[in-house]
Scaffold this active site. Sequence first.
Site, PDB file in Angstrom:
ATOM      1  N   SER A 210       0.801  -1.146   0.081  1.00 16.51           N
ATOM      2  CA  SER A 210       0.041  -0.134   0.006  1.00 16.51           C
ATOM      3  C   SER A 210       0.892   1.260  -0.100  1.00 16.51           C
ATOM      4  O   SER A 210       1.518   1.321  -0.908  1.00 16.51           O
ATOM      5  CB  SER A 210      -0.964  -0.142   1.494  1.00 16.51           C
ATOM      6  N   ASP A 235      -0.575  -5.068  -3.650  1.00 22.59           N
ATOM      7  CA  ASP A 235      -2.193  -4.306  -3.755  1.00 22.59           C
ATOM      8  C   ASP A 235      -1.921  -2.898  -3.618  1.00 22.59           C
ATOM      9  O   ASP A 235      -2.561  -2.153  -2.815  1.00 22.59           O
ATOM     10  CB  ASP A 235      -2.839  -4.851  -2.457  1.00 22.59           C
ATOM     11  N   HIS A 403      -7.164  -6.224   1.558  1.00 24.39           N
ATOM     12  CA  HIS A 403      -6.137  -5.343   1.223  1.00 24.39           C
ATOM     13  C   HIS A 403      -4.708  -5.840   1.805  1.00 24.39           C
ATOM     14  O   HIS A 403      -3.811  -5.519   1.138  1.00 24.39           O
ATOM     15  CB  HIS A 403      -6.404  -3.905   1.568  1.00 24.39           C
TER      16      HIS A 403
END
Length: 440
Positions: A210, A235, A403
């Site tokens: 992230s 991700d 996530h």
Amino acid sequence: MSALEKSMHLGRLPSRPPLPGSGGSQSGAKMRMGPGRKRDFSPVPWSQYFESMEDVEVENETGKDTFRVYKSGSEGPVLLLLHGGGHSALSWAVFTAAIISRVQCRIVALDLRSHETGFHHVGQADIKLLTSSDPSTSASQSASITGVSHCAQLDLGILKEVLASSLYKCETKVKNPEDLSAETMAKDVGNVVEAMYGDLPPPIMLIGHSMGGAIAVHTASSNLVPSLLGLCMIDVVEGTAMDALNSMQNFLRGRPKTFKSLENAIEWSVKSGQIRNLESARVSMVGQVKQCEGITSPEGSKSIVEGIIEEEEEDEEGSESISKRKKEDDMETKKDHPYTWRIELAKTEKYWDGWFRGLSNLFLSCPIPKLLLLAGVDRLDKDLTIGQMQGKFQMQVLPQCGHAVHEDAPDKVAEAVATFLIRHRFAEPIGGFQCVFPGC
């Protein structure tokens, strides 16, 4: 609505039971999952996954900064791991154990800036007290713990809570913790590498999740790590990230603001789906929360109350008493729920655009082997779709993950990274590990 936005909205739905079989040991727990089944939401020490921990001092224009790193392995390339926003290096704990068992490599998991704390570190000898189930543990043993005084008068449960809190607090301390710009954090990464290895660093692969993935790309594109051999984003895609920013504040407001205990925070993370792997949540979640300020001393409580009263002055008659009651209720909440989020992500909003805008082109322009791991193929934006079709990077989709891919499926992520390292001859397999090359 993007996939990331959907994921954020799903996280605000009523609680659901965790996925069966996710996580490690599930004995002796706090919540019943059907007849006769219990799950353990107690925190686990970092030492079960990392071999060592150290604080790295770096010098810059404003003075000295300190960054905490967790390390494992002694041979092979260095995998420098960067966590996502609001997380900590402990989010890589289970992944570390998985990758070390597959290939020869060294792990350096870095706590990024804005993770300051005043807690003391608890030593290895003290960790045994946290994990000990022997009720005969004496008060004199408890009294010897670093940074804790008069422990003989503490209830054993409270003592464990204090120790766990001290154990997990990272010690990254910088002069300007509010500066979370991509440029500053990328420089931090380069400075840590230089401080650890000098002018001749070993081969290094940057892996980020992230926000950490965005910082890894900015670090690579700025040539801040001279021995960089590979880059991996987990991700994070510019298009979906930019779309999701519009909903991020609503998502953050939907989270609980406080928790009754570390166990309560861990339980919430699993039941809400933020971390779908219980084993990872038990070591990772404690790096995301801290003790609320102002509940340990009368002076601290008074200063908080006075500060709020000053902000909420009203002209109407009787408003002072209403405000006072509100403050008292707030303090009672803090006493009942003494843990809150370590990072106030909502206050970092001004940096979000800088983290992600232009990220796809930066990623594609890095002249090194690249790996992109996603929770769903629908997360790809136009630039990355074209780049992937042109073979500019390797991509692998890991379905049935949230996530936090590296926490939800640490073994699958470790397998993908290990295969990438072996394919490019960056590392040697160990333990009979067999590469499984993906189709994309």
